[in-house]
Design a protein around this motif. Structure first.
Motif, PDB file in Angstrom:
ATOM      1  N   ALA A   1     -19.793  45.015 120.329  1.00 59.08           N
ATOM      2  CA  ALA A   1     -19.211  44.281 119.194  1.00 59.08           C
ATOM      3  C   ALA A   1     -19.097  45.163 117.953  1.00 59.08           C
ATOM      4  N   LEU A   2     -17.987  45.018 117.254  1.00 59.19           N
ATOM      5  CA  LEU A   2     -17.818  45.716 115.981  1.00 59.19           C
ATOM      6  C   LEU A   2     -18.653  45.021 114.901  1.00 59.19           C
ATOM      7  N   TRP A   3     -19.038  45.794 113.884  1.00 58.67           N
ATOM      8  CA  TRP A   3     -19.765  45.236 112.726  1.00 58.67           C
ATOM      9  C   TRP A   3     -21.040  44.506 113.137  1.00 58.67           C
ATOM     10  N   SER A   4     -21.692  44.983 114.198  1.00 60.90           N
ATOM     11  CA  SER A   4     -22.918  44.350 114.692  1.00 60.90           C
ATOM     12  C   SER A   4     -24.023  45.389 114.825  1.00 60.90           C
ATOM     13  N   PRO A   5     -24.644  45.733 113.721  1.00 53.86           N
ATOM     14  CA  PRO A   5     -25.667  46.784 113.753  1.00 53.86           C
ATOM     15  C   PRO A   5     -26.790  46.469 114.737  1.00 53.86           C
ATOM     16  N   ARG A   6     -27.257  47.497 115.422  1.00 55.15           N
ATOM     17  CA  ARG A   6     -28.362  47.373 116.367  1.00 55.15           C
ATOM     18  C   ARG A   6     -29.506  48.256 115.888  1.00 55.15           C
ATOM     19  N   VAL A   7     -30.709  47.727 115.947  1.00 54.30           N
ATOM     20  CA  VAL A   7     -31.875  48.492 115.508  1.00 54.30           C
ATOM     21  C   VAL A   7     -32.224  49.548 116.549  1.00 54.30           C
ATOM     22  N   ALA A   8     -32.231  50.812 116.119  1.00 56.19           N
ATOM     23  CA  ALA A   8     -32.587  51.913 117.007  1.00 56.19           C
ATOM     24  C   ALA A   8     -34.047  52.292 116.830  1.00 56.19           C
ATOM     25  N   ALA A   9     -34.581  52.063 115.645  1.00 61.31           N
ATOM     26  CA  ALA A   9     -35.985  52.417 115.391  1.00 61.31           C
ATOM     27  C   ALA A   9     -36.489  51.638 114.184  1.00 61.31           C
ATOM     28  N   ARG A  10     -37.774  51.325 114.224  1.00 62.13           N
ATOM     29  CA  ARG A  10     -38.420  50.729 113.064  1.00 62.13           C
ATOM     30  C   ARG A  10     -39.399  51.747 112.502  1.00 62.13           C
ATOM     31  N   ILE A  11     -39.253  52.065 111.240  1.00 64.85           N
ATOM     32  CA  ILE A  11     -40.150  52.993 110.559  1.00 64.85           C
ATOM     33  C   ILE A  11     -40.869  52.170 109.492  1.00 64.85           C
ATOM     34  N   ASN A  12     -42.052  51.692 109.826  1.00 65.38           N
ATOM     35  CA  ASN A  12     -42.771  50.751 108.964  1.00 65.38           C
ATOM     36  C   ASN A  12     -41.846  49.578 108.611  1.00 65.38           C
ATOM     37  N   ASP A  13     -41.557  49.362 107.354  1.00 68.73           N
ATOM     38  CA  ASP A  13     -40.743  48.203 106.975  1.00 68.73           C
ATOM     39  C   ASP A  13     -39.254  48.506 106.922  1.00 68.73           C
ATOM     40  N   THR A  14     -38.863  49.618 107.473  1.00 67.40           N
ATOM     41  CA  THR A  14     -37.469  50.059 107.401  1.00 67.40           C
ATOM     42  C   THR A  14     -36.855  50.131 108.788  1.00 67.40           C
ATOM     43  N   PHE A  15     -35.613  49.693 108.882  1.00 70.14           N
ATOM     44  CA  PHE A  15     -34.893  49.800 110.143  1.00 70.14           C
ATOM     45  C   PHE A  15     -33.912  50.961 110.097  1.00 70.14           C
ATOM     46  N   VAL A  16     -33.822  51.686 111.192  1.00 67.68           N
ATOM     47  CA  VAL A  16     -32.732  52.627 111.412  1.00 67.68           C
ATOM     48  C   VAL A  16     -31.805  51.941 112.396  1.00 67.68           C
ATOM     49  N   LYS A  17     -30.573  51.693 111.970  1.00 73.12           N
ATOM     50  CA  LYS A  17     -29.643  50.927 112.801  1.00 73.12           C
ATOM     51  C   LYS A  17     -28.427  51.772 113.163  1.00 73.12           C
ATOM     52  N   LEU A  18     -27.784  51.381 114.233  1.00 73.94           N
ATOM     53  CA  LEU A  18     -26.524  52.016 114.636  1.00 73.94           C
ATOM     54  C   LEU A  18     -25.449  50.945 114.668  1.00 73.94           C
ATOM     55  N   ALA A  19     -24.231  51.330 114.339  1.00 71.42           N
ATOM     56  CA  ALA A  19     -23.139  50.358 114.377  1.00 71.42           C
ATOM     57  C   ALA A  19     -21.822  51.056 114.680  1.00 71.42           C
ATOM     58  N   ARG A  20     -20.940  50.271 115.237  1.00 74.62           N
ATOM     59  CA  ARG A  20     -19.574  50.715 115.508  1.00 74.62           C
ATOM     60  C   ARG A  20     -18.681  49.799 114.683  1.00 74.62           C
ATOM     61  N   ILE A  21     -17.850  50.372 113.870  1.00 75.09           N
ATOM     62  CA  ILE A  21     -17.056  49.543 112.947  1.00 75.09           C
ATOM     63  C   ILE A  21     -15.594  49.984 112.938  1.00 75.09           C
ATOM     64  N   ARG A  22     -14.741  49.056 112.575  1.00 74.47           N
ATOM     65  CA  ARG A  22     -13.313  49.359 112.404  1.00 74.47           C
ATOM     66  C   ARG A  22     -12.715  48.257 111.538  1.00 74.47           C
ATOM     67  N   GLY A  23     -11.877  48.661 110.615  1.00 75.07           N
ATOM     68  CA  GLY A  23     -11.280  47.682 109.710  1.00 75.07           C
ATOM     69  C   GLY A  23     -12.084  47.571 108.424  1.00 75.07           C
ATOM     70  N   GLU A  24     -11.875  46.470 107.729  1.00 76.43           N
ATOM     71  CA  GLU A  24     -12.536  46.296 106.440  1.00 76.43           C
ATOM     72  C   GLU A  24     -13.601  45.211 106.559  1.00 76.43           C
ATOM     73  N   PHE A  25     -14.735  45.445 105.921  1.00 75.49           N
ATOM     74  CA  PHE A  25     -15.822  44.466 105.918  1.00 75.49           C
ATOM     75  C   PHE A  25     -15.630  43.536 104.724  1.00 75.49           C
ATOM     76  N   VAL A  26     -16.687  42.961 104.223  1.00 65.19           N
ATOM     77  CA  VAL A  26     -16.594  42.087 103.046  1.00 65.19           C
ATOM     78  C   VAL A  26     -17.281  42.782 101.865  1.00 65.19           C
ATOM     79  N   TRP A  27     -16.768  42.509 100.689  1.00 66.12           N
ATOM     80  CA  TRP A  27     -17.438  42.974  99.478  1.00 66.12           C
ATOM     81  C   TRP A  27     -18.785  42.278  99.373  1.00 66.12           C
ATOM     82  N   HIS A  28     -19.831  43.059  99.133  1.00 67.76           N
ATOM     83  CA  HIS A  28     -21.154  42.461  98.982  1.00 67.76           C
ATOM     84  C   HIS A  28     -22.083  43.439  98.294  1.00 67.76           C
ATOM     85  N   ALA A  29     -23.230  42.918  97.887  1.00 70.68           N
ATOM     86  CA  ALA A  29     -24.306  43.758  97.368  1.00 70.68           C
ATOM     87  C   ALA A  29     -25.610  43.230  97.949  1.00 70.68           C
TER      88      ALA A  29
END
Lengths: 120, 120
Positions: free
Chosen positions: A15-43
């Motif tokens: 799936a596009l725009w569907s990040p997957r967690v590759a590793a957890r480093i304490n409280d931080t996630f390292v994620k991988l994603a495959r994307i194409r097109g435009e996402f949404v404006w956000h903060a």
């Protein structure tokens, strides 16, 4: 412990725009994603976020201009900064972000918000 | 905000085994380092740590065997696991680790311990 080939792993996410967690480093996630097109404006109100491009060319739009990232380049976006990722062609990325981060940040409700973390 | 070319930035670090902070993501540092030779056996009592190879071939020795990482590969090492990075030839790496992480972990006192974070 077995090394992950990051690009191969990101490329294999269906799936596009569907990040997957590759590793957890304490409280931080390292994620991988495959994307194409435009996402949404956000903060993200309370979370900084780093984009690292594995393949393709990624544009991150900001209210005051665009940043373009090539493979091997990274950009950290401080919390509170509005942004909109845009990939004219397919892009594979690695993300570093707090485990609490919601993909659509403050722009939830458009159907693109991910329900909690999904592992590779 | 300007993207960082990770390999170029890591390559330009003069001192070996001297990680430089490229980005702070909340309580986590993304660091770059240039390494060659063998480090010290150590573990981080409370911190997980991810190695991502940008160039060269990195060996991470564990008590029960070695892991070899090629460019584009990453390996997360859980807290408490003894390891010893070894780079027969020069290697540039990206690290993701809590801001509290000390480079030599529980093996301080051999002169290789870094005094606090140093930014790129």
């Amino acid at each position: 412990m077995k090394p992950i080939d990051l690009l191969a792993a990101a490329s294999s996410i269906e799936a596009l725009w569907s990040p997957r967690v590759a590793a957890r480093i304490n409280d931080t996630f390292v994620k991988l994603a495959r994307i194409r097109g435009e996402f949404v404006w956000h903060a993200h109100e309370a979370e900084d976020e780093m984009f690292l491009v594995l393949s393709g060319r990624l544009c991150i739009k900001f209210r005051d201009g665009d940043a373009w990232l090539e493979p091997g380049q990274a950009l950290a976006i401080p919390r509170g900064v509005e942004h909109c990722p845009y990939a004219p062609e397919e892009v594979c990325i690695l993300l570093v972000e707090p485990a609490t981060t919601v993909n659509t940040g403050d722009a939830q409700g458009d159907g693109r918000t991910q329900d909690g973390p999904v592992w590779l």
